[in-house]
Design a protein around this motif. Structure first.
Motif, PDB file in Angstrom:
ATOM      1  N   ASN A  71      79.557 -23.634  72.238  1.00 10.98           N
ATOM      2  CA  ASN A  71      79.257 -22.229  72.106  1.00 10.98           C
ATOM      3  C   ASN A  71      79.246 -21.416  73.105  1.00 10.98           C
ATOM      4  O   ASN A  71      77.937 -21.406  73.641  1.00 10.98           O
ATOM      5  N   THR A 116      79.054 -18.089  73.349  1.00  9.51           N
ATOM      6  CA  THR A 116      78.173 -16.941  73.042  1.00  9.51           C
ATOM      7  C   THR A 116      76.702 -17.353  73.292  1.00  9.51           C
ATOM      8  O   THR A 116      75.908 -16.773  74.000  1.00  9.51           O
ATOM      9  N   ALA A 117      76.444 -18.668  72.746  1.00  6.78           N
ATOM     10  CA  ALA A 117      74.935 -19.021  72.873  1.00  6.78           C
ATOM     11  C   ALA A 117      74.727 -19.440  74.488  1.00  6.78           C
ATOM     12  O   ALA A 117      73.739 -18.954  75.023  1.00  6.78           O
ATOM     13  N   ALA A 118      75.604 -20.119  74.907  1.00  7.71           N
ATOM     14  CA  ALA A 118      75.390 -20.340  76.377  1.00  7.71           C
ATOM     15  C   ALA A 118      75.078 -19.166  77.162  1.00  7.71           C
ATOM     16  O   ALA A 118      74.167 -19.091  78.164  1.00  7.71           O
ATOM     17  N   LEU A 153      73.955 -16.723  76.451  1.00  9.56           N
ATOM     18  CA  LEU A 153      72.646 -15.838  75.911  1.00  9.56           C
ATOM     19  C   LEU A 153      71.651 -16.542  76.392  1.00  9.56           C
ATOM     20  O   LEU A 153      70.420 -16.114  76.768  1.00  9.56           O
ATOM     21  N   TYR A 154      71.643 -17.869  76.804  1.00 10.60           N
ATOM     22  CA  TYR A 154      70.609 -18.486  77.671  1.00 10.60           C
ATOM     23  C   TYR A 154      70.928 -18.602  79.257  1.00 10.60           C
ATOM     24  O   TYR A 154      70.152 -19.758  79.671  1.00 10.60           O
ATOM     25  N   PHE A 195      67.122 -11.158  80.005  1.00 11.94           N
ATOM     26  CA  PHE A 195      66.498 -12.576  79.917  1.00 11.94           C
ATOM     27  C   PHE A 195      65.742 -13.175  80.570  1.00 11.94           C
ATOM     28  O   PHE A 195      64.663 -13.762  80.091  1.00 11.94           O
ATOM     29  N   GLN A 241      73.652 -19.805  66.089  1.00 11.58           N
ATOM     30  CA  GLN A 241      74.322 -20.178  67.203  1.00 11.58           C
ATOM     31  C   GLN A 241      73.865 -21.493  68.042  1.00 11.58           C
ATOM     32  O   GLN A 241      73.740 -21.401  69.299  1.00 11.58           O
ATOM     33  N   PHE A 291      74.107 -25.316  69.514  1.00 16.69           N
ATOM     34  CA  PHE A 291      75.262 -26.213  70.092  1.00 16.69           C
ATOM     35  C   PHE A 291      75.440 -27.431  69.215  1.00 16.69           C
ATOM     36  O   PHE A 291      74.586 -28.433  69.408  1.00 16.69           O
ATOM     37  N   MET A 312      68.629 -26.366  76.438  1.00 22.44           N
ATOM     38  CA  MET A 312      69.295 -25.201  77.011  1.00 22.44           C
ATOM     39  C   MET A 312      68.550 -24.045  76.937  1.00 22.44           C
ATOM     40  O   MET A 312      68.745 -22.980  77.913  1.00 22.44           O
ATOM     41  N   ARG A 372      64.508 -23.135  70.453  1.00 19.48           N
ATOM     42  CA  ARG A 372      65.330 -22.833  71.747  1.00 19.48           C
ATOM     43  C   ARG A 372      64.720 -21.738  72.462  1.00 19.48           C
ATOM     44  O   ARG A 372      64.658 -21.652  73.631  1.00 19.48           O
TER      45      ARG A 372
END
Lengths: 285, 238
Positions: free
Chosen positions: A173, A175-177, A179-180, B77, B89, B91, B102, B149
């Motif tokens: 993913n 997008t999520a990666a 985002l973090y 962030f 969203q 993983f 993560m 998360r």
């Protein structure tokens, strides 16, 4: 007894086949690039090991990690400078650019290294030892063990280290990666670098077992492709098993049908796998 | 009255030449749960993108006393503006525990273990399921995992996009209760929701958004009795 010897040869060769496909499967799974230049990178790794051995006088198995570091840097630069332009773009674009890369690498190698056959030939290259009536080639056994070791290291990196977790997360993913806090550009370059380093190791071992020419790339890409699909993209050990499977199938074919038919069998296996388990071909890491 | 944690004044944002947000003003105080409600296409998700600096925006954007406008998205962030994205969203082929890790991907401090404890205390179910693949869980559990998360990133403000989407009402109620626990841990929440009834049940203050503009704002107790809000969003049953 002949059959047992053939099976043993197939397994040992298959380990190397698996290692060839490992980098391709990794890059495919994470970057969604079917890297048609993968075989050319294997070829390049073979030459790097060859010259470390002949010019610098380093034992090829010691030269292997050095070649891997050099190939990692090359792969990192390639991804950073060129392939990041087309990462996650349409499959056709990635196929075109990596095919072009394969041509450039092949003929640059021809220019630099000439078209002569080369073999990495340490003093122990011809050594064997008997085990229960079978003959085991030292170099082939060592190549097999190196392949298993590298697959284990890759598995460990992917499943136990933060870097590997980020690699898998990005594959699953994007997008999520992002985002973090994962920087995909760096991560892709590192992943491609690892894939290239694995190709480099496979090339060094290939050069000890077979002949290096600048032109081996295309057929090694095809073989890696078949194995990556048979083994799947999710687990390094499955890729090694895929390689062993193809290695055994080819050895048996060479014995019972004829050595010219080995490619028919490996690509025949590809067709069978695609018919029986089509989802394998598209499942990412 | 202390300074707002998040302070947005006169924000305009959009995609290329297409404007979506107009002269938007929004603030979140420490310890608050603030709801931003509105129907589909009102610009709620665009607002979160603008706050996270993913899309460019004009106007004042201050977080924790610092001007975020000139900073890249990563900076938002790392300063503690953490988002739970719409549609979770996760993983999917990683375990719950790996998903949580993560969230803490960029953290190098010693507090990661404590964050694990915090998340597992808020969501005991995640502790039960920590070895399961996130993709194999129910929608509610996935939403918990996504919120967990985000908490692993040690947020100073938690922004949740469409938390209730596709979830059974009983699950939504559980999650809303947990928002109060999160606030009790000292983490304010900006809840972006279509489900006005759910959002009002937990928020202190709310903004009502229509076609990129804030049309109503105030304490939930007032908005709940505002006739136009009742007619448009809460319906006759309320």
């Amino acid at each position: 007894m002949v059959l047992a010897q053939i099976l043993l040869n197939g397994v040992l060769l298959g380990g190397l086949y698996g290692l060839m496909a490992l980098g391709m499967a990794l890059v495919w799974g994470v970057l969604n690039i079917v890297n048609l230049s993968h075989g050319a990178l294997i070829m390049l790794g073979g030459y790097v090991t060859y010259y470390l051995f002949t010019l610098a006088g380093i034992d090829p198995f010691v030269a292997l990690p050095i070649a891997m570091v050099i190939m990692f840097c090359f792969g990192f630069a390639l991804q950073w400078g060129v392939l990041n332009l087309i990462v996650r773009s349409k499959m056709l674009n990635t196929l075109l650019i990596t095919f072009g890369l394969q041509v450039v690498l092949t003929f640059t190698a021809q220019l630099l290294f000439t078209a002569d056959f080369r073999t990495i030939n340490p003093t122990y290259a011809g050594n064997n030892f008997p085990v229960g009536g079978l003959t085991v080639s030292v170099v082939r056994l060592a190549a097999f063990l190196v392949a298993i070791a590298l697959a284990s290291i890759l598995w460990f990196v992917l499943n136990r280290l933060p870097l590997g977790r980020a690699i898998r997360a990005t594959a699953q993913n994007l997008t999520a990666a992002r985002l973090y806090g994962v920087n995909p550009r760096v991560l892709y370059a590192v992943t491609f670098g690892i894939g290239t380093a694995l190709a480099g190791a496979a090339g060094g071992l290939y050069g000890m077992i077979s002949n290096l020419t600048p032109y081996i790339g295309a057929s090694l890409t095809a073989k890696s492709f078949v194995i990556a699909i048979i083994g799947g993209l999710s687990n390094p050990f499955y890729v090694i098993f895929g390689g062993i499977f193809v290695g055994i199938a080819e050895s048996l074919t060479a014995l019972y049908i004829g050595p010219t038919y080995t490619d028919v069998i490996s690509f025949g296996l590809l067709v069978v796998v695609l018919v029986v388990r089509p989802s394998r071909a598209v499942r990412a890491a | 009255m202390s300074e707002p944690l998040l302070n947005i004044q006169g924000m305009n944002a959009g995609y290329g030449p297409v404007p979506v947000l107009f002269d938007l003003t929004l603030s979140v105080m420490p310890g608050e749960i603030v709801a931003m409600v509105g129907s589909n296409g009102a610009g709620k998700t665009t607002l979160l993108r603008a706050i996270s600096r993913i899309i460019p925006a004009q106007g004042t954007l201050r977080f924790n006393g610092e001007d975020l406008a000139p900073l890249p998205p990563e900076a938002a962030f790392t300063r503690g503006l953490v988002q739970v994205p719409e549609g979770r969203q996760l993983f999917p082929r990683m375990t719950v525990e790996e998903n949580l890790l993560m969230g803490a991907h960029l953290r190098r401090d010693k507090g990661v273990e404590a964050s694990f404890e915090q998340v597992y205390t808020l969501f005991p179910k995640l502790k039960e399921r920590r070895r399961q693949l996130a993709g194999n869980m129910s929608g509610g559990e996935q939403q918990m995992c996504a919120m967990g998360r985000a908490l692993m990133a040690n947020p100073k403000l938690l922004m949740i996009d469409e938390m209730s989407l596709g979830l059974a009402p009983v699950i939504v109620d559980q999650l809303l209760a947990i928002l109060n626990d999160i606030r009790a841990e000292g983490i304010p929440v900006l809840l972006v929701e279509q489900d006005v009834f759910a959002a009002f049940s937990v928020a202190d203050r709310a903004y009502v958004m229509e076609t990129g503009r804030v049309v109503r704002e105030g304490p939930v107790s007032e908005l709940q009795n505002d006739q136009s809000v009742i007619d448009a969003y809460l319906g006759a049953a309320h």
